[in-house]
Design an enzyme around this catalytic site. Structure first.
Site, PDB file in Angstrom:
ATOM      1  CG  ASP A 310      -6.855 -18.670 -34.220  1.00 25.13           C
ATOM      2  OD1 ASP A 310      -7.441 -17.598 -34.039  1.00 25.13           O
ATOM      3  OD2 ASP A 310      -6.109 -19.199 -33.364  1.00 25.13           O
ATOM      4  CD  GLU A 363      -6.641 -13.847 -35.382  1.00 21.47           C
ATOM      5  OE1 GLU A 363      -6.692 -13.071 -34.416  1.00 21.47           O
ATOM      6  OE2 GLU A 363      -6.136 -14.977 -35.307  1.00 21.47           O
TER       7      GLU A 363
END
Length: 629
Positions: A310, A363
Site C-alpha cells: 500500500d 500501489e
C-alpha cells in the site's frame, strides 16, 4: 536463549528478515522440563522491561527481562507458566524523561479482540492441506496467466442481520467467499488488510499487529483455514500490506521505548499529514528487519500468494503530501526517499528469492520509472503495479455526458501509450467508492438504462484492455449505495433484472478472459495489442485487437454513445465468419438486444490496413467482442 550471536549480527546489519522466529513470544522448555514462554523485544533506550499479563495479575516488575550484553537493545527472558492463550504486554521504562508505558508485542502472533489491546501467546501449528495448489501456484501466479481479482473487505462483504449485524468468521467466510467468487470466475481474492488494527474505520490500513490477523473474525488458525480453503477451490489469496505508516496509538509502535524508535523523530520526516500517522524510519536496520520479516511471515506462515504493498508513492517521496518547507531533502538535495527505495528493493529480492511463485504488487500512483522491473535492471523489483492513471482517466471520461465525450477522446487512448512500460493491474478499487465519490454506477450520466449500459461498457472495456483486472466487491452488483465498512453489500438488488444482468456480465467476462489466451497471455507486451481504429473521436468509438503468441485474435469494439450504429466497418486480419462471443447489449445482461445475430462474415473490402473487413451493427453504449471461427 533463542537469539544467537549470528542472529544479532544480521539484526544490526538489517538483514535479519525472519526476526519473527526469535523476537516476540515463543514456547520454551525449562531445565526441569516445565514449560514457559521465551519473550524478546527490541527497546534499546529502555532502563527496564518486564512482561505483564494475566499469568502474573499484570504486576509490573515481577517478570523482568534482561538486556543482552551485546548492545543490540534486545531484552529477553523466559516466563514459566505463560503458555498459549496467555495475555501479555511489555511494561517499558525509558531512560528518557521518566517515560513508562505498557506496550503490545510488535511481533505478537495474535492480539486481543479490539478495543482491548493485549497480545496473546500463541502457537501457529497448522496441518496445511493445500499441497495441490502450492504445486501449481507458479502457473496460476505467472504474468502470462489470467488475473481477475475480487477485492474484498472481510467485515462488510456479508453480515448476519438476524444476529445483531455480526461479522462472518474466517471459517464462515471461507466457504461463502469461495462459492461466490468461483461461481463468478475470478482467479484471485485480494483482502483489505487483515493485520490487527485498533480503529475499524481505517479498514485495516492503520496497523498495530504486523504479525497478527485481526481477532475480529477468529484465531490465526481460522485465518489459515480461510486461505487453505480458497486454495483448495483454486483461488489465489492476495493481502494488502502497509509498510508506509502506522498509527500513534499508545499501545503500538509509536515512541516504543520513550524515543522515536520505529519512526523518525523530526515530524518533517516522521509524521504523515494526510493520515495523521507515523512514518517508518527505513534508515534503521532494525526497522527494515521488522518490516521485511512481516512481509515474509505472511508468505512463509500463511501461504499467501501475493502482497499488494500500500501507498508506495508515499514511501518513495520525501515531499509526499507536504508543502515547501515541510520536508527535508535527501543527501543529494532531491525529494526521493533513498532509504525507502533501497528497502523496497531488498524486500522484493528477498520475497522472490524465497517464494519465486508469489508476486508483489505496488500501489504506486506516480510516474516513478521501472516499478515492476527487476532490481538488476534498476527497477524497484515488484512483479506488478496498479495502473491508477488508467483508472482515473477512464472514470473521468465516462462521467462526461456522451455528447461531450468526443472532446475527451484522448482519455481513452492515452493509456496505450504507456500500457507496456510496467506490468499493470487495472484497478476499480475500494478507493473509488468511498469518501463521497459514490458508487461506480452512480457516476454514469443519463437515465437508469444508460447508467447500467455504461457500467457494462466500462467492465467490457476493462476486461479486454491490456493488464490484469481488479474489481472491488459490490461493483459486480452495480449497487447504488457508496461502500460503508459497517454495512453489508446490497445483496437484495440481485432481485432486480438490471443488477442481476451486470453480475451475469461479469461472470461471462471472466469466463471469456480466463479461456482466451489473447486476452491475458501478452498483457505486458506490445505484441498483444493492436489498434484497429483509435481516431474515431467524433462518434466516440474505439476498436482494437488482442493477440496471443498462437491462436485466434480477439476484436473489441466499444461504442461510448447511446446511438445505434448499423453498418460500422472494421478492417480485420482474417477472412471468414467472426463470431460475436460477447455483446454487453444482449437481453440477458439487461441490454436492448441489438447485435449481429451471432456473427458477421468478412467482405473483401480493405480497411484499417487489412485486406478484409466486417460490417457490424454496433449497439448503443456497448462493447462487442468477436473472434474468427
Amino acid at each position: 536463549m533463542l537469539l544467537t550471536e549470528h542472529d544479532i549480527y544480521h539484526f544490526r546489519e538489517g538483514t535479519f528478515f525472519r526476526a519473527y522466529e526469535k523476537l516476540g513470544a515463543h514456547a520454551a522448555t525449562l531445565g526441569n522440563s516445565t514449560s514457559g514462554t521465551h519473550f524478546a523485544v527490541w527497546a534499546p533506550n529502555a532502563s527496564a522491561v518486564s512482561v505483564i499479563g494475566d499469568f502474573n495479575h499484570w504486576q509490573r516488575g515481577r517478570h523482568r527481562l534482561v538486556a543482552r550484553g551485546d548492545s543490540s537493545g534486545i531484552w529477553e527472558g523466559v516466563v514459566e507458566g505463560a503458555g498459549p492463550g496467555a495475555l501479555y504486554k511489555y511494561h517499558v521504562v525509558s531512560r528518557h524523561g521518566g517515560y513508562a508505558v505498557d506496550k503490545s508485542d510488535p511481533y505478537a502472533f495474535r492480539a486481543e479482540l479490539p478495543p482491548r489491546t493485549a497480545s496473546v501467546v500463541w502457537d501457529l501449528a497448522y496441518p496445511w492441506q493445500d499441497d495441490e495448489w502450492m504445486r501449481r501456484r507458479a502457473g496460476a501466479n505467472a504474468l502470462a496467466s489470467p488475473w481477475s481479482i475480487y477485492e474484498l473487505h472481510l467485515g462488510s462483504w456479508r453480515r448476519v442481520p438476524e444476529e445483531h449485524n455480526r461479522f462472518l468468521s474466517y471459517r464462515e467466510l471461507a466457504h461463502a467467499v469461495a462459492d461466490y467468487v468461483t461461481d463468478l470466475g475470478f482467479t484471485h481474492v485480494e483482502l483489505l488488510p487483515v493485520m490487527e488494527h485498533p480503529f475499524y474505520g481505517s479498514w485495516g490500513y492503520q496497523v498495530t499487529g504486523y504479525f497478527a490477523p485481526t481477532a475480529r473474525y477468529g484465531t490465526p488458525q481460522d485465518f489459515m483455514y480461510f486461505v487453505e480453503y480458497l486454495h483448495q477451490r483454486g483461488l489465489g489469496v492476495i493481502l494488502d500490506w502497509v509498510p508506509s505508516h502506522f498509527p500513534a496509538d499508545e499501545h503500538g509502535l509509536a515512541r516504543f521505548d520513550g524515543t522515536h524508535l520505529y519512526e523518525h523523530a523530526d515530524p518533517r520526516q516522521g509524521f504523515h499529514p494526510e493520515w495523521n500517522s507515523s512514518i517508518f524510519n527505513y534508515g534503521r536496520a532494525e526497522v527494515r528487519n521488522f518490516l521485511a520479516s512481516s512481509a515474509l511471515f505472511w508468505l512463509d506462515t500463511y501461504h499467501i500468494d501475493a502482497l499488494r504493498v500500500d501507498a508506495v508513492a508515499s514511501m518513495l517521496y520525501l515531499d509526499y503530501g507536504r508543502r515547501a518547507g515541510e520536508w527535508i531533502p535527501n543527501r543529494f538535495g532531491g525529494h526521493e526517499n533513498l532509504e525507502a527505495v533501497e528497502f523496497l528493493k531488498e524486500l522484493n529480492l528477498a520475497a522472490y528469492r524465497d517464494h519465486p511463485d508469489t508476486q508483489t504488487i505496488a500501489e504506486e500512483s506516480t510516474a516513478w520509472p521501472m516499478v515492476s522491473r527487476p532490481t538488476y535492471l534498476g527497477g524497484l523489483g515488484f512483479g506488478l503495479k496498479w495502473n491508477l492513471g488508467w483508472m482515473h482517466d477512464t472514470l473521468k471520461y465516462l462521467q462526461q455526458d456522451p455528447v461531450h465525450r468526443k472532446y475527451h477522446h484522448s482519455r481513452l487512448t492515452f493509456s496505450i501509450w504507456y500500457a507496456f512500460s510496467e506490468n499493470f493491474v487495472l484497478p476499480l478499487s475500494h478507493d473509488e467508492v468511498v469518501h463521497g465519490k459514490g458508487s461506480i454506477i452512480g457516476r454514469m450520466p443519463g437515465d437508469g438504462w444508460q447508467q447500467f449500459a455504461g457500467v457494462r461498457l466500462l467492465y467490457g472495456y476493462m476486461w479486454t484492455h491490456p493488464g490484469k483486472k481488479l474489481l472491488f466487491m459490490g461493483g459486480e452488483l452495480a449497487q447504488r449505495r457508496e461502500w460503508h465498512h459497517d454495512e453489508s453489500l446490497e445483496w437484495h438488488v440481485l432481485q432486480y433484472p438490471l443488477h442481476e444482468g451486470v453480475q451475469r456480465w461479469v461472470r461471462d467476462l471472466n469466463r471469456l478472459y480466463r479461456t482466451t489466451p489473447a486476452l491475458h497471455e501478452q498483457d505486458f507486451s506490445e505484441a498483444g495489442f493492436a489498434w484497429v481504429d483509435c481516431a474515431d473521436a467524433d462518434i466516440s468509438v474505439i476498436s482494437y485487437l488482442r493477440l496471443a503468441s498462437a491462436g485466434p485474435p480477439v476484436l473489441v469494439v466499444c461504442n461510448f454513445t447511446p446511438v445505434l450504429r448499423p453498418g460500422y466497418r472494421l478492417g480485420v486480419p482474417r477472412a471468414g465468419r467472426w463470431r460475436e462471443v460477447l455483446n454487453s447489449d444482449a437481453l440477458e445482461y439487461g441490454g436492448g438486444g441489438q447485435g449481429n445475430l451471432g456473427g458477421v462474415v468478412t467482405e473483401p473490402l480493405a480497411d484499417h490496413g487489412h485486406p478484409q473487413s466486417l460490417c457490424v451493427r454496433l449497439p448503443p453504449l456497448a462493447v462487442l467482442v468477436l473472434m474468427p471461427e
